[in-house]
Design a protein around this motif. Structure first.
Motif, PDB file in Angstrom:
ATOM      1  N   LEU A  97       0.584  -1.192  -0.125  1.00 13.44           N
ATOM      2  CA  LEU A  97       0.005  -0.079  -0.138  1.00 13.44           C
ATOM      3  C   LEU A  97       0.822   1.176   0.058  1.00 13.44           C
ATOM      4  O   LEU A  97       1.472   1.532   1.335  1.00 13.44           O
ATOM      5  CB  LEU A  97      -0.633  -0.123   1.172  1.00 13.44           C
ATOM      6  CG  LEU A  97      -1.662   1.284   1.611  1.00 13.44           C
ATOM      7  CD1 LEU A  97      -2.610   1.604   0.030  1.00 13.44           C
ATOM      8  CD2 LEU A  97      -2.764   1.046   3.038  1.00 13.44           C
ATOM      9  N   MET A 125      -2.299   6.950  -2.315  1.00 15.66           N
ATOM     10  CA  MET A 125      -3.698   7.381  -1.687  1.00 15.66           C
ATOM     11  C   MET A 125      -4.479   6.892  -2.695  1.00 15.66           C
ATOM     12  O   MET A 125      -5.608   6.329  -2.411  1.00 15.66           O
ATOM     13  CB  MET A 125      -3.836   8.791  -1.695  1.00 15.66           C
ATOM     14  CG  MET A 125      -4.859   9.414  -0.559  1.00 15.66           C
ATOM     15  SD  MET A 125      -4.422   8.489   1.272  1.00 15.66           S
ATOM     16  CE  MET A 125      -5.934   7.688   1.424  1.00 15.66           C
ATOM     17  N   ALA A 130      -5.228   3.114  -1.820  1.00 12.69           N
ATOM     18  CA  ALA A 130      -5.796   3.062  -0.593  1.00 12.69           C
ATOM     19  C   ALA A 130      -7.091   3.459  -0.727  1.00 12.69           C
ATOM     20  O   ALA A 130      -8.305   2.546  -0.139  1.00 12.69           O
ATOM     21  CB  ALA A 130      -5.410   4.238   0.455  1.00 12.69           C
ATOM     22  N   ARG A 131      -7.926   4.394  -1.688  1.00 16.58           N
ATOM     23  CA  ARG A 131      -9.082   4.587  -2.130  1.00 16.58           C
ATOM     24  C   ARG A 131      -9.825   3.197  -2.642  1.00 16.58           C
ATOM     25  O   ARG A 131     -11.001   2.673  -2.272  1.00 16.58           O
ATOM     26  CB  ARG A 131      -9.357   5.724  -2.875  1.00 16.58           C
ATOM     27  CG  ARG A 131      -9.126   7.066  -2.262  1.00 16.58           C
ATOM     28  CD  ARG A 131      -9.563   8.102  -3.098  1.00 16.58           C
ATOM     29  NE  ARG A 131      -9.007   9.559  -2.433  1.00 16.58           N
ATOM     30  CZ  ARG A 131      -7.777  10.127  -2.940  1.00 16.58           C
ATOM     31  NH1 ARG A 131      -6.983   9.512  -3.780  1.00 16.58           N
ATOM     32  NH2 ARG A 131      -7.260  11.134  -2.303  1.00 16.58           N
ATOM     33  N   ALA A 168     -10.132   0.412  -0.087  1.00 21.38           N
ATOM     34  CA  ALA A 168     -11.528   0.654   0.740  1.00 21.38           C
ATOM     35  C   ALA A 168     -12.750   0.475   0.303  1.00 21.38           C
ATOM     36  O   ALA A 168     -13.414  -0.149   0.733  1.00 21.38           O
ATOM     37  CB  ALA A 168     -11.299   2.148   1.484  1.00 21.38           C
ATOM     38  N   ILE A 217       2.057  -0.765   4.906  1.00 22.08           N
ATOM     39  CA  ILE A 217       2.049   0.542   4.014  1.00 22.08           C
ATOM     40  C   ILE A 217       3.571   0.336   3.816  1.00 22.08           C
ATOM     41  O   ILE A 217       4.562   0.237   4.497  1.00 22.08           O
ATOM     42  CB  ILE A 217       2.070   1.692   4.909  1.00 22.08           C
ATOM     43  CG1 ILE A 217       0.631   1.849   5.313  1.00 22.08           C
ATOM     44  CG2 ILE A 217       2.555   3.192   4.477  1.00 22.08           C
ATOM     45  CD1 ILE A 217       0.275   3.011   6.333  1.00 22.08           C
ATOM     46  N   CYS A 220      -5.971   6.789   5.766  1.00 19.50           N
ATOM     47  CA  CYS A 220      -6.453   5.504   5.638  1.00 19.50           C
ATOM     48  C   CYS A 220      -7.198   5.321   6.651  1.00 19.50           C
ATOM     49  O   CYS A 220      -8.165   4.464   6.364  1.00 19.50           O
ATOM     50  CB  CYS A 220      -5.045   4.751   5.805  1.00 19.50           C
ATOM     51  SG  CYS A 220      -4.014   4.420   4.318  1.00 19.50           S
ATOM     52  N   LEU A 237      -9.957   1.879   6.543  1.00 24.93           N
ATOM     53  CA  LEU A 237      -8.814   1.174   6.416  1.00 24.93           C
ATOM     54  C   LEU A 237      -7.983   1.073   7.913  1.00 24.93           C
ATOM     55  O   LEU A 237      -7.790   2.154   8.407  1.00 24.93           O
ATOM     56  CB  LEU A 237      -7.816   1.338   5.418  1.00 24.93           C
ATOM     57  CG  LEU A 237      -8.497   1.453   3.825  1.00 24.93           C
ATOM     58  CD1 LEU A 237      -7.298   1.866   2.768  1.00 24.93           C
ATOM     59  CD2 LEU A 237      -9.052   0.068   3.782  1.00 24.93           C
ATOM     60  N   PRO A 278      -4.515  -0.161   8.676  1.00 29.58           N
ATOM     61  CA  PRO A 278      -3.007  -0.970   8.167  1.00 29.58           C
ATOM     62  C   PRO A 278      -2.424  -1.464   9.693  1.00 29.58           C
ATOM     63  O   PRO A 278      -2.694  -0.736  10.550  1.00 29.58           O
ATOM     64  CB  PRO A 278      -2.171   0.377   7.714  1.00 29.58           C
ATOM     65  CG  PRO A 278      -3.221   1.257   7.086  1.00 29.58           C
ATOM     66  CD  PRO A 278      -4.382   1.058   8.032  1.00 29.58           C
TER      67      PRO A 278
END
Length: 215
Positions: free
Chosen positions: A97, A100, A103-104, A107, A121, A146, A151, A153
């Motif tokens: 990860l 961003m 990440a989106r 999610a 990450i 996140c 999320l 992590p």
């Protein structure tokens, strides 16, 4: 070398570091390895494997998981955002990860599929412009973002610069994880996993030392 040798070396490194036996997870990196080498490791009882490419993993692991129950599959290579759906469906953990936009997507897929892999990450500990990963000083904001997405992590991952002493990078990653309350550290590969264990690695990624050179 081979699986048994690597497991012995991990156990010895755990003992030297004063860590509990079994506190380090060995990820056998099976990317582009011939089928016979991987199935031999499966037959030997190992169940945690790492892959770099979603498409390659899709082509072999659904069948192998049916034949060898209990496999835990880790995504350890760069993950394209358009592969997020397949990655969330297939992998138990994602170690890369690193931005961003990803990440989106993760999610969104976690919400749609009702499951989320464990997330690490990737930190660019060497500030290398050509390498993926969040810079160390950007980590607090990235983690907060996140969390805003839902999320959680649980760890950090790094790949130290090639040809450099990995120890400063392992120590930086350990400090960052401690500062942010993250329990897992994915660091250390075939050449340096014992040093990584001494610095707190919870997951080591070992390929060629188990399987031999890649095809």
């Amino acid at each position: 070398m081979g699986l048994d040798d690597i497991k012995r070396r991990i156990a010895a490194a755990e003992e030297r570091a004063g860590r509990a036996p079994g506190s380090v997870t060995l990820i056998a990196v099976s990317k582009v390895q011939p089928e016979g080498r991987v199935t031999a490791v499966l037959d030997a009882g190992h169940r945690v494997f790492g892959e770099n490419y979603v498409q390659e993993a899709q082509g072999k692991w659904p069948d192998w998981r049916n034949r060898w129950p209990g496999v835990e599959l880790h995504m350890i290579g760069p993950l394209q955002s358009n592969k997020a759906k397949a990655a969330v469906d297939l992998f138990d953990a994602i170690h890369t990860l690193d931005r961003m936009t990803l990440a989106r997507k993760l999610a969104q897929q976690a919400d749609q599929q009702g499951r989320s892999p464990h997330l690490f990450i990737q930190v660019n500990t060497g500030d290398e412009p050509q390498k993926a990963g969040i810079l160390a000083d950007e980590l607090p904001v990235f983690l907060s973002s996140c969390h805003d997405l839902g999320l959680s992590p649980s760890g950090l991952m790094c790949i130290p610069p090639e040809g450099h002493d990995p120890l400063p990078h392992f120590r930086l990653l350990r400090r960052l994880a401690h500062d942010h309350g993250l329990p897992h550290l994915s660091m250390g590969m075939s050449a340096d996993f014992e040093s990584a264990i001494a610095e707190g690695a919870t997951h080591v990624r070992v390929g060629s030392a188990i399987f031999g050179d890649r095809a």
